[in-house]
Design an enzyme around this catalytic site. Structure first.
Site, PDB file in Angstrom:
ATOM      1  CG  ASN A   1      -1.153  13.829  -5.042  1.00  0.00           C
ATOM      2  OD1 ASN A   1      -1.396  14.422  -6.090  1.00  0.00           O
ATOM      3  ND2 ASN A   1      -0.953  12.525  -4.990  1.00  0.00           N
TER       4      ASN A   1
ATOM      5  CE  LYS B   1      -4.303  10.890  -4.415  1.00  0.00           C
ATOM      6  NZ  LYS B   1      -4.790   9.652  -3.850  1.00  0.00           N
TER       7      LYS B   1
ATOM      8  CG  HIS C   1       0.823   8.448  -5.693  1.00  0.00           C
ATOM      9  ND1 HIS C   1      -0.272   7.641  -5.827  1.00  0.00           N
ATOM     10  CD2 HIS C   1       0.566   9.268  -4.639  1.00  0.00           C
ATOM     11  CE1 HIS C   1      -1.156   7.958  -4.900  1.00  0.00           C
ATOM     12  NE2 HIS C   1      -0.678   8.947  -4.173  1.00  0.00           N
TER      13      HIS C   1
ATOM     14  CD  GLU D   1      -3.778   7.529  -6.626  1.00  0.00           C
ATOM     15  OE1 GLU D   1      -3.502   8.616  -7.164  1.00  0.00           O
ATOM     16  OE2 GLU D   1      -4.357   7.450  -5.515  1.00  0.00           O
TER      17      GLU D   1
ATOM     18  CD  GLU E   1       0.788   8.696  -0.384  1.00  0.00           C
ATOM     19  OE1 GLU E   1       0.149   9.627   0.091  1.00  0.00           O
ATOM     20  OE2 GLU E   1       0.751   8.392  -1.582  1.00  0.00           O
TER      21      GLU E   1
ATOM     22  N   GLY F   1      -7.401   6.959   0.118  1.00  0.00           N
ATOM     23  CA  GLY F   1      -8.751   7.233  -0.380  1.00  0.00           C
ATOM     24  C   GLY F   1      -9.808   6.308   0.193  1.00  0.00           C
TER      25      GLY F   1
ATOM     26  CB  SER G   1      -7.438   8.080   5.102  1.00  0.00           C
ATOM     27  OG  SER G   1      -7.944   7.354   3.991  1.00  0.00           O
TER      28      SER G   1
HETATM   29  P1  13P Z   1      -5.994  10.345   0.497  1.00  0.00           P
HETATM   30  O1  13P Z   1      -5.540  11.395   1.480  1.00  0.00           O
HETATM   31  O2  13P Z   1      -7.193  10.783  -0.303  1.00  0.00           O
HETATM   32  O3  13P Z   1      -6.163   9.021   1.154  1.00  0.00           O
HETATM   33  O4  13P Z   1      -4.813  10.180  -0.566  1.00  0.00           O
HETATM   34  C1  13P Z   1      -3.521   9.983  -0.121  1.00  0.00           C
HETATM   35  C2  13P Z   1      -2.595  10.107  -1.258  1.00  0.00           C
HETATM   36  O5  13P Z   1      -2.548   9.238  -2.121  1.00  0.00           O
HETATM   37  C3  13P Z   1      -1.739  11.288  -1.333  1.00  0.00           C
HETATM   38  O6  13P Z   1      -0.750  11.157  -2.290  1.00  0.00           O
END
Ligand code: 13P
Length: 250
Positions: free
Chosen positions: A9, A11, A95, A97, A167, A173, A213
Site C-alpha cells: 500500500n 498510501k 483502512h 487512515e 492492521e 507506521g 510495520s
Molecule cells: P506500515 O507498514 O508503514 O506500518 O503501514 C501498514 C499499513 O497501513 C498498510 O496498509
C-alpha cells in the site's frame, strides 16, 4: 491451501515518475514467483502508468479505496468500474487512515465493500484496534463489531473474493509490530468468527493478511504462523529492495 498474498500500500506517496521507477524494479523481482500473489496499490493518479508496466506480469493492481457507485456526483472518489478499466482487480477498503482521519464509519465501509464486490473487484477489507482499545482489553469486541458491520450482506460466494487485513492501529507506521503470537491469536479469532458467520470451508479459504510495520526482518516469522496468509505493507513497500525481500519471504 490458501495462496499467500503480499500487498504493498503506497498510501499518498510517489508521483507518476517515482511510481513508474518503483513498479519497474518490483516487477523484475516479482517475476517467476508463482506460489504467491503480489499486489500493489499506488495512488490513483499513478494507477494507469503502473498498470502499463505490469501489463505482462502477474502482479495485481488495486486502488486504495473505492466508491460503491459506478458513476455520479461523488467528488474525489473513484468508482469500481474506473479501477477495473485501468487494470485493477482489487480495492483496499476500511483502512484505519480512512476510518480515523476521514471518519469513514462501518456503514460507509460496508457500502464500499458491497460496491466493490458487486462490480467484480476483490475487497481487501481492513480492520484493527487502537492502542487504547487493546490496553482496555477490548480488542476482540472491536474487531468483531468491525467485521460484522463491515461485512453485513456479503454472501458466502462474495466472501471468497474478499480478503481481510488485520492492521492494529498502534502498529501502523510506528515500527512497533504485533508479535507473531499476538497476530496469530487475532487471525485465529477472525477465522473462527468467519466460520460462525459463513460456512467453515469459506472461513478456511479466506486469506487474512497482517499489516503494521511489516519489514524484511520480521516477514518470515509472521508468514510462518498458521493463520497469517499474507501481509499488507506500507513503508517497506516504498523501497524496491525491502519489498522484494518481503515478497520473497521464506
Ligand atoms: P506500515 O507498514 O508503514 O506500518 O503501514 C501498514 C499499513 O497501513 C498498510 O496498509
Amino acid at each position: 491451501m490458501r495462496r499467500p498474498l503480499i500487498a504493498g500500500n503506497w498510501k499518498m506517496h510517489t508521483n507518476i515518475l517515482e511510481a513508474y521507477l518503483l513498479v519497474s524494479e518490483i516487477g523484475k523481482c516479482a517475476a517467476g514467483l508463482d506460489d504467491r500473489d503480489v499486489l500493489l496499490a499506488p495512488p490513483n493518479v499513478a494507477l494507469s502508468s503502473v498498470s502499463r508496466v505490469l501489463q505482462d506480469s502477474d502482479v495485481l493492481l488495486a486502488s486504495q479505496n473505492v466508491c460503491w457507485a459506478e458513476k455520479g456526483a461523488f467528488t474525489g472518489e473513484i468508482s469500481p468500474t474506473m479501477v477495473k478499466a485501468v487494470g485493477g482487480v482489487a480495492s483496499i477498503i476500511g483502512h484505519s487512515e480512512r476510518r480515523q482521519i476521514f471518519h469513514e464509519d462501518d456503514e460507509m465501509i460496508n457500502k464500499r465493500v458491497l460496491g466493490a464486490l458487486k462490480f467484480g473487484l476483490m475487497a481487501i477489507f481492513c480492520i484493527g484496534e487502537t492502542l487504547e482499545e487493546r490496553e482496555s482489553e477490548n480488542t476482540f469486541e472491536v474487531l468483531e463489531s468491525q467485521i460484522r458491520q463491515g461485512l453485513a450482506g456479503v454472501s458466502s460466494e462474495d466472501m471468497q473474493k474478499t480478503v481481510v487485513a488485520y492492521e492494529p492501529v498502534w502498529a501502523i507506521g510506528t515500527g512497533k509490530t504485533a508479535t507473531k503470537e499476538q497476530a496469530q491469536e487475532v487471525h485465529a479469532f477472525i477465522r473462527k468468527l468467519l466460520a460462525e458467520m459463513y460456512e467453515k470451508d469459506v472461513a478456511e479459504s479466506v486469506r487474512i493478511l497482517y499489516g503494521g510495520s511489516v519489514n524484511a526482518e520480521n516477514v518470515d516469522e509472521l508468514m510462518a504462523q498458521p493463520d497469517i496468509d499474507g501481509a499488507l505493507v506500507g513503508g517497506a513497500a516504498l523501497k524496491a529492495d525491502s519489498f522484494c525481500r518481503i515478497i520473497n519471504f521464506n
